[in-house]
Design an enzyme around this catalytic site. Sequence first.
Site, short mmCIF file in Angstrom:
data_model
loop_
_atom_site.label_atom_id
_atom_site.label_comp_id
_atom_site.label_asym_id
_atom_site.label_seq_id
_atom_site.Cartn_x
_atom_site.Cartn_y
_atom_site.Cartn_z
N TRP A 171 85.38 18.26 24.90
CA TRP A 171 85.21 16.79 25.05
C TRP A 171 84.02 16.32 24.03
O TRP A 171 82.95 17.20 23.71
CB TRP A 171 84.57 16.49 26.46
CG TRP A 171 85.80 16.33 27.48
CD1 TRP A 171 86.64 17.14 27.68
CD2 TRP A 171 86.21 15.26 28.14
NE1 TRP A 171 87.23 16.96 28.82
CE2 TRP A 171 87.10 15.24 28.85
CE3 TRP A 171 85.41 13.85 28.19
CZ2 TRP A 171 87.60 14.42 29.89
CZ3 TRP A 171 85.84 12.84 29.05
CH2 TRP A 171 86.96 13.07 29.81
N SER A 231 82.93 20.57 29.88
CA SER A 231 81.41 21.17 30.25
C SER A 231 81.97 21.69 31.90
O SER A 231 81.11 22.89 31.87
CB SER A 231 80.59 20.20 30.38
OG SER A 231 80.48 19.74 28.86
N TYR A 232 82.65 21.37 32.45
CA TYR A 232 82.76 21.94 33.93
C TYR A 232 83.42 23.39 33.93
O TYR A 232 82.99 24.18 34.43
CB TYR A 232 83.85 21.21 34.74
CG TYR A 232 83.94 21.66 36.27
CD1 TYR A 232 85.02 22.34 36.49
CD2 TYR A 232 82.86 21.32 37.10
CE1 TYR A 232 84.99 22.81 37.93
CE2 TYR A 232 82.89 21.87 38.37
CZ TYR A 232 83.99 22.51 38.55
OH TYR A 232 84.28 23.12 40.10
N GLU A 233 84.12 23.72 32.86
CA GLU A 233 84.53 25.07 32.42
C GLU A 233 83.48 25.99 31.66
O GLU A 233 83.60 27.07 31.69
CB GLU A 233 85.90 24.91 31.72
CG GLU A 233 86.79 24.56 32.59
CD GLU A 233 86.86 23.00 32.71
OE1 GLU A 233 86.53 22.31 31.59
OE2 GLU A 233 87.28 22.66 33.74
N LEU A 257 78.07 15.85 28.06
CA LEU A 257 78.52 15.08 29.40
C LEU A 257 77.90 13.52 28.98
O LEU A 257 76.78 13.46 28.71
CB LEU A 257 78.02 15.62 30.74
CG LEU A 257 78.60 16.70 31.25
CD1 LEU A 257 77.92 17.22 32.14
CD2 LEU A 257 80.18 16.51 31.73
N ILE A 258 79.01 12.47 28.97
CA ILE A 258 78.26 10.94 28.85
C ILE A 258 78.82 10.42 30.08
O ILE A 258 79.94 10.45 30.60
CB ILE A 258 79.18 10.56 27.63
CG1 ILE A 258 78.75 11.37 26.52
CG2 ILE A 258 78.57 9.15 27.43
CD1 ILE A 258 79.32 10.94 24.99
N THR A 304 81.75 6.52 37.17
CA THR A 304 81.99 7.26 38.55
C THR A 304 80.72 8.30 38.69
O THR A 304 79.96 8.58 37.84
CB THR A 304 83.25 7.91 38.88
OG1 THR A 304 83.40 9.21 38.18
CG2 THR A 304 84.27 6.81 38.69
N HIS A 310 81.35 11.38 38.70
CA HIS A 310 81.78 12.63 38.19
C HIS A 310 80.83 13.35 37.11
O HIS A 310 80.55 14.54 37.35
CB HIS A 310 83.03 12.39 37.18
CG HIS A 310 84.08 13.28 37.12
ND1 HIS A 310 84.39 13.52 35.89
CD2 HIS A 310 84.44 14.29 37.78
CE1 HIS A 310 85.31 14.75 35.61
NE2 HIS A 310 85.18 15.09 37.20
N PHE A 370 71.17 26.90 28.08
CA PHE A 370 71.68 25.83 28.65
C PHE A 370 71.66 24.73 27.62
O PHE A 370 70.88 24.00 27.39
CB PHE A 370 70.97 25.42 29.73
CG PHE A 370 71.37 23.99 30.55
CD1 PHE A 370 70.87 22.91 30.34
CD2 PHE A 370 72.51 24.09 31.21
CE1 PHE A 370 71.26 21.85 31.16
CE2 PHE A 370 73.00 23.10 31.95
CZ PHE A 370 72.36 21.58 31.92
N1 LIG Z 1 84.08 13.42 31.06
C1 LIG Z 1 83.60 14.56 30.27
C2 LIG Z 1 84.11 15.76 30.91
N2 LIG Z 1 84.93 16.09 31.83
C3 LIG Z 1 86.15 17.10 31.91
C4 LIG Z 1 85.38 18.13 32.95
O1 LIG Z 1 84.20 18.82 32.16
C5 LIG Z 1 86.52 18.99 33.23
O2 LIG Z 1 87.12 19.62 31.96
C6 LIG Z 1 87.66 18.52 34.11
O3 LIG Z 1 86.89 17.83 35.05
C7 LIG Z 1 88.59 19.71 34.46
O4 LIG Z 1 87.87 20.60 35.39
N3 LIG Z 1 83.82 17.04 30.43
C8 LIG Z 1 82.61 17.15 29.39
O5 LIG Z 1 82.66 17.95 28.67
N4 LIG Z 1 82.27 15.91 28.81
C9 LIG Z 1 82.58 14.50 29.46
O6 LIG Z 1 81.92 13.52 29.04
C1 LIG Z 2 81.21 12.91 32.56
C2 LIG Z 2 82.27 12.33 32.88
O1 LIG Z 2 83.30 12.95 33.71
C3 LIG Z 2 82.58 10.95 32.92
O2 LIG Z 2 82.57 10.85 31.46
C4 LIG Z 2 83.98 10.34 33.32
O3 LIG Z 2 84.03 9.18 33.40
P1 LIG Z 2 84.28 8.29 34.97
O4 LIG Z 2 83.26 8.46 35.42
O5 LIG Z 2 84.42 6.58 34.28
O6 LIG Z 2 85.63 8.83 35.20
#
Ligand SMILES: Nc1c(NC[C@H](O)[C@H](O)[C@H](O)CO)[nH]c(=O)[nH]c1=O
Ligand SMILES: CC(=O)[C@@H](O)COP(=O)(O)O
Length: 168
Positions: free
Chosen positions: A27, A61-63, A86-87, A91, A93, A118
């Site tokens: 991402w 990043s979650y992975e 992560l931006i 929400t 998330h 990290f």
């Molecule tokens: N929104 C961003 C994400 N979202 C995706 C999650 O990290 C993950 O891949 C998904 O939820 C499936 O498990 N990831 C980033 O690295 N940066 C973001 O801004």
């Molecule tokens: C870090 C995220 O997961 C974020 O960019 C996802 O955007 P949203 O919160 O508007 O679904």
Amino acid sequence: MAASGRAKQDQQLDGSKLKIAIVHARWNEEIIDALVDGCVKRLLSVGVKKENIVIETVPGSYELPVGAAALASDVSIDAVIAVGCLIKGSTMHFEYISEAVSNKIMDIQFKVGKPIIFGLLTCLTLEQAKARAGLIPGVMHNHGVDWADCAVEMASKYGADFRTATWK
Ligand SMILES: Nc1c(NC[C@H](O)[C@H](O)[C@H](O)CO)[nH]c(=O)[nH]c1=O
Ligand SMILES: CC(=O)[C@@H](O)COP(=O)(O)O
């Protein structure tokens, strides 16, 4: 503006005997590419051999914890640098991923007995991310450089202790 108190080196870094893995999310490609580039160039500059820099990717990043744990399980790897960006969106998330990844990476390094650095940017805006990737001239340095130094120092200083420590 972030604190300018970057950690100063307390020793000459020597990565010549180390094998370092970088696992990065895909991402925010522009940010990630700059961070990884800064990290790799720094690792090479402190003596890590090109053939001893392993680069793997995960979707987001979650992975990162899964990718970092998998790479750290390779006995030949001395440290792992987990890189993501992560931006914040609209929400919660962002908050859930940031917290989960931060806590899990801390846990994993004690379980595997190796430093896992990290390298996750948790930014509220794209501008913040660009600045921390060194993409806005004169504003901030590329944080990937710091993560490379950290990996070499931690692997050099504490790598063996991690493996044998009873306090894990
Ligand atoms: N929104 C961003 C994400 N979202 C995706 C999650 O990290 C993950 O891949 C998904 O939820 C499936 O498990 N990831 C980033 O690295 N940066 C973001 O801004
Ligand atoms: C870090 C995220 O997961 C974020 O960019 C996802 O955007 P949203 O919160 O508007 O679904």
